[in-house]
Motif scaffolding. Structure first.
Motif: not given
Length: 194
Positions: A45-71
């Motif tokens: 993966x070239x430097x340019x392609x690496x930046x492009x492939x990492x530019x978009x994805x799922x924000x892990x913080x948005x789904x972090x709570x799945x499987x966690x308890x309320x407290x």
């Protein structure tokens, strides 16, 4: 003669300082960003392609709570700011959507109504209906024999996805019939254990 010698010495010091600054800037520009080492970059993966492939994805913080308890969720996301659906959905001060619990109230089983800007990390302008699966690493879940992942709602469509990094989670996206934009919303649900 002494003044000329002093002047030449001062010029030499300035030139050396400029050369050292230029070398430091070059070294800083070529260094990897924090957390990325040459060893952690994928091969081929070239430097340019690496930046492009990492530019978009799922924000892990948005789904972090799945499987966690309320407290644990309450500690990280702050106070409950609202309840919906007869108290079955909670909204937190620093949350990304509305959180739902399993039948015994033990763990978070779903996060609903996550705004596109909170769900997707990177430039939303790069996302279209044609490339969202590829850009975010989703696998489309067909809902009928034609392979069409979309179900019609009044002016809206819904698509379902899985993702290899989230083995026991199904994602859905609600979007305008006219196409993907920042008004799209996502749901992330833990699959029922069988």
């Amino acid at each position: 003669m002494k003044t000329k010698s002093t002047l030449l010495t001062m010029c030499a010091v300035v030139l050396i300082a400029l050369a050292m600054t230029a070398c430091e800037e070059r070294d800083t520009q070529s260094a990897s960003p924090p957390g990325i080492t040459e060893q952690s970059k994928p091969e081929n993966v070239s430097e340019e392609n690496s930046a492009q492939t990492q530019a978009v994805g799922i924000n892990a913080d948005a789904v972090w709570a799945l499987g966690k308890e309320f407290p644990e969720i309450n500690e990280r996301l702050g106070e409950v700011t609202g309840t919906f659906s007869g108290g079955k959905l909670y909204q937190f001060e620093h949350g990304c959507g509305r959180y739902s619990w399993d039948s015994d109230g033990g763990v978070c089983k779903a996060v609903y109504n996550i705004k596109a800007a909170d769900f997707i990390s990177g430039d939303l302008g790069e996302i279209t209906l044609d490339n969202i699966a590829e850009k975010c690493g989703f696998e489309v879940v067909p809902l009928n024999d034609t392979g069409d992942p979309n179900t019609m709602y009044e002016g809206y469509r819904q698509a379902y996805y899985t993702h290899p990094s989230y083995e026991n989670v199904t994602f859905s996206m609600l979007y305008k019939e006219s196409g993907f934009d920042d008004t799209a919303s996502f749901d992330a649900r833990l699959n029922s254990e069988t």
